[in-house]
Design a protein around this motif. Structure first.
Motif, short mmCIF file in Angstrom:
data_model
loop_
_atom_site.label_atom_id
_atom_site.label_comp_id
_atom_site.label_asym_id
_atom_site.label_seq_id
_atom_site.Cartn_x
_atom_site.Cartn_y
_atom_site.Cartn_z
N LEU A 404 0.83 -1.21 0.00
CA LEU A 404 0.00 0.00 0.00
C LEU A 404 0.86 1.26 0.00
CD1 LEU A 404 -2.75 -1.09 2.56
CD2 LEU A 404 -3.00 -0.91 0.08
N CYS A 406 3.43 1.55 -1.69
CA CYS A 406 3.76 1.73 -3.11
C CYS A 406 2.51 1.98 -3.95
CB CYS A 406 4.50 0.50 -3.61
SG CYS A 406 5.99 0.10 -2.69
N GLU A 407 1.36 2.17 -3.29
CA GLU A 407 0.07 2.42 -3.94
C GLU A 407 -0.35 1.28 -4.87
OE1 GLU A 407 -0.58 6.31 -5.57
OE2 GLU A 407 0.92 7.23 -4.25
N PHE A 409 -2.69 -1.25 -4.82
CA PHE A 409 -3.87 -1.80 -4.16
C PHE A 409 -4.25 -3.17 -4.70
CE2 PHE A 409 -4.33 2.65 -3.05
CZ PHE A 409 -4.81 2.59 -1.76
N ALA A 437 -5.04 3.47 3.98
CA ALA A 437 -4.40 3.82 2.71
C ALA A 437 -5.44 4.26 1.67
CB ALA A 437 -3.60 2.63 2.19
N ALA A 438 -6.58 3.56 1.65
CA ALA A 438 -7.63 3.92 0.70
C ALA A 438 -8.21 5.30 1.00
CB ALA A 438 -8.74 2.87 0.73
N CYS A 439 -8.34 5.64 2.28
CA CYS A 439 -8.84 6.95 2.67
C CYS A 439 -7.86 8.04 2.24
CB CYS A 439 -9.05 6.99 4.18
SG CYS A 439 -9.57 8.59 4.83
N GLU A 440 -6.56 7.80 2.45
CA GLU A 440 -5.55 8.79 2.09
C GLU A 440 -5.50 9.02 0.58
OE1 GLU A 440 -2.07 7.14 3.80
OE2 GLU A 440 -2.55 7.77 5.86
N LYS A 441 -5.78 7.98 -0.20
CA LYS A 441 -5.72 8.09 -1.66
C LYS A 441 -7.09 8.34 -2.29
CE LYS A 441 -1.36 7.36 -1.44
NZ LYS A 441 -0.42 8.50 -1.64
N GLY A 442 -8.13 8.43 -1.47
CA GLY A 442 -9.46 8.72 -2.00
C GLY A 442 -10.09 7.56 -2.75
N ARG A 443 -9.71 6.32 -2.41
CA ARG A 443 -10.25 5.14 -3.11
C ARG A 443 -11.51 4.66 -2.37
NH1 ARG A 443 -6.89 2.29 -6.60
NH2 ARG A 443 -8.80 1.06 -6.93
#
Length: 577
Positions: A404, A406-407, A409, A437-443
């Motif tokens: 995560l 490294c983005e 997903f 991680a999803a919250c930080e990346k807006g997923r």
């Protein structure tokens, strides 16, 4: 002894020093042979139940003649004897010897935690007309609290009070220790106050340990002041607790700062100076607690210095530090993002022949997340498996955390699938790692997938789950969805079962969610003190929803948001795309 005493064959005299002794020490002792108790006659089946039953339980064998000699007193004969009849039946010295002997066996019961035999002995003394003494109750209380807890001891103390009997100092010490182990600090301190001049470091240490468990160092300060006032000699256990209680200044989850680090250094120095004054050296546990305190305060330089001191100290005594101490240091370094230093300590540990355990490998895999090196993490997993440690949920959590970072997903979800196929049951911490991680990346798509899978696997959300989901929707301007999701997740924090929620509805609404009195927030905060953190956060969230005008639904699975997640992601057999 009981049998001989009632037959009159137990002759007691006093020595020149005033001590009691038996003129004819000829007490028959049952011995092992091929004749078991099952061959005893029916006549002997009426013997004292506790003695005969205990011999049967221990499988001790005896012959018929010896059994008749020792235990030929019937129940009816024994129970008909009062204390006056007992004194007529045998001399006062004999009664005293019998009582002492019962006391000795009761104290032995405490050593082996045999409550059942202790109950039988007390009952037998009453049947014989032998009045229990303070020492009798001391042995009995020691036994019952060791197995049944302090509440049983309190009941015995009430019985003694009814008989106007004062408990011995050792009995009060036992009760104080038992209450400390039961985390009842008020009771423990009350018993400790009654024996302040006669207590020992062992009794005080039990109280300090309870203060450490409950994170109440202020209670420990009073006991330490009493120990110093009464000039008690502390032992190594005392100092182990002092390092745990006072080694770090900040409350849990707070980072150290310059002021707290200076204060912590002063405290640690004061404790060590007192150790030197009393001639006590560090144990493994005292050093472990000291290193934990330094790590919690973020005092990395001092942490490494004390690790070197510990290595020299224990190598001089032909001992090695052990894996737990190195794990403590490694964990503190990883938390401080000191990855290169952690790697060097790990290499040193391996070169010195100190075997890593599963915790060591998981810490070092977490270290790989700092440098975003998934390949190194996989290499550590291989070493872990070769050393006989199977990957657990925490291992997969850390590997997913690297991906995560490294983005990636898709790979993270594939790894989650792999863990499930290998029988690894994910926990809320693993799911929260992905949600964060999803919250930080807006997923939002990842967030909804994970929330539904948590619900399918009956894994209750925690406050962090609510935070990540609520924040993700709010950051995208979906205020209504954010409030609806917060309600659903708060309800699931209380219970995943709709029936349970319906049962609790009236109580929780009246006392917390819809209450209008000024003390409602205080009542909710009390739940934190009772370690009901999830319930407290859920009630605060639901109360907030009600205050801002959103209706509260006690059927979370019937909400439009929950139904949409079920339709979109409920049929998936795995997490991957």
């Amino acid at each position: 002894m009981v049998g001989l005493a009632f037959r009159g064959d137990f002759f007691i005299s006093k020595t020149d020093e005033g001590r009691l002794r038996n003129l004819r020490l000829d007490i028959p002792i049952p011995y092992n042979n091929d004749l078991g108790l099952d061959r005893c006659s029916m006549e002997n089946a009426s013997s004292l139940p506790s003695v005969l039953g205990n011999f049967t339980k221990m499988d001790i064998h005896t012959n018929d003649g010896m059994h008749r000699t020792a235990f030929n007193i019937g129940r009816k004969q024994v129970r008909s004897l009062g204390i006056n009849m007992l004194e007529k039946q045998m001399s006062r010295p004999t009664i005293k010897i019998l009582r002492w002997s019962f006391n000795d066996v009761l104290h032995a019961c405490a050593s082996v935690q045999n409550c059942r035999l202790a109950d039988h002995l007390i009952s037998q003394m009453q049947n014989l007309g032998l009045e229990p003494s303070g020492s009798t109750y001391d042995g009995f209380i020691r036994t019952v609290v060791s197995e049944r807890g302090f509440r049983e001891g309190l009941e015995v103390l009430k019985l003694m009070q009814q008989k106007n009997m004062k408990p011995l100092k050792s009995t009060l010490a036992t009760m104080s220790i038992s209450c400390s182990r039961g985390l009842q600090l008020d009771l423990a301190e009350a018993f400790l106050d009654q024996i302040s001049k006669n207590s020992s470091a062992y009794t005080c240490n039990a109280f300090l340990e309870a203060c450490d468990t409950l994170d109440q160092p202020e209670r420990a300060v009073r006991i330490l002041a009493k120990m110093k006032q009464l000039k008690f000699q502390p032992d190594i256990r005392t100092y182990e607790m002092l390092f745990s209680l006072f080694g770090n200044v900040n409350a849990p989850y707070e980072e150290g700062n310059m002021l707290s680090q200076v204060d912590a250094a002063k405290r640690i120095n004061a404790i060590e100076m007192d150790m030197v004054k009393n001639g006590i050296q560090h144990s493994h546990l005292s050093m472990l607690n000291l290193l934990k305190a330094l790590g919690a305060e973020g005092m990395i330089r001092e942490l490494i210095q004390y690790l070197q001191v510990a290595e020299n100290l224990f190598s001089f005594s032909n001992s090695f530090l052990g894996t737990p101490i190195y794990n403590t240091v490694l964990h503190s370094l990883v938390e401080a993002k000191e990855s290169h230093m952690a790697i060097e300590i790990f290499k040193t540990m391996k070169s010195c022949g100190i075997p890593p355990d599963a915790a060591t490998y998981n810490i070092m895999i977490d270290c790989c997340s700092i440098i975003n090196c998934f390949k190194s993490g996989c290499a550590l997993v291989s070493m872990m498996v070769r050393d006989g440690f199977d990957p657990r949920a925490v291992t997969y959590t850390t590997l997913i955390k690297i991906l995560l970072g490294c983005e990636d997903f898709d790979e993270a979800l594939e790894l989650l699938d792999q863990g499930s196929s290998e029988g690894i049951r994910p926990d809320v911490f693993l799911f929260n790692t992905i949600l964060q991680a999803a919250c930080e990346k807006g997923r939002i798509d990842i967030i909804e997938l994970i929330v539904e899978q948590m619900h399918q696997e009956k894994i209750q959300p925690d406050p962090a789950t609510c935070n990540y989901v609520f924040s993700a929707y709010l950051d995208h301007g979906f205020v209504g969805t954010a409030m609806e999701a917060l309600q659903v997740l708060s309800m699931r924090m209380i219970s995943e079962d709709d029936g349970t929620l319906e049962e609790k509805r009236s109580e929780l609404e009246e006392d917390f969610i819809l209450a209008e009195d000024s003390q409602v927030e205080s009542r909710i905060l009390e739940l934190f003190k009772d370690s009901h953190e999830y319930l407290a956060v859920a009630l605060i969230s639901l109360r907030w929803c009600a205050i801002v005008g959103f209706p509260i639904s006690w059927l979370p699975n019937q909400s439009q948001w929950a139904k949409r997640l079920l339709t979109s992601y409920g049929s998936r057999k795995n997490y991957g795309r």
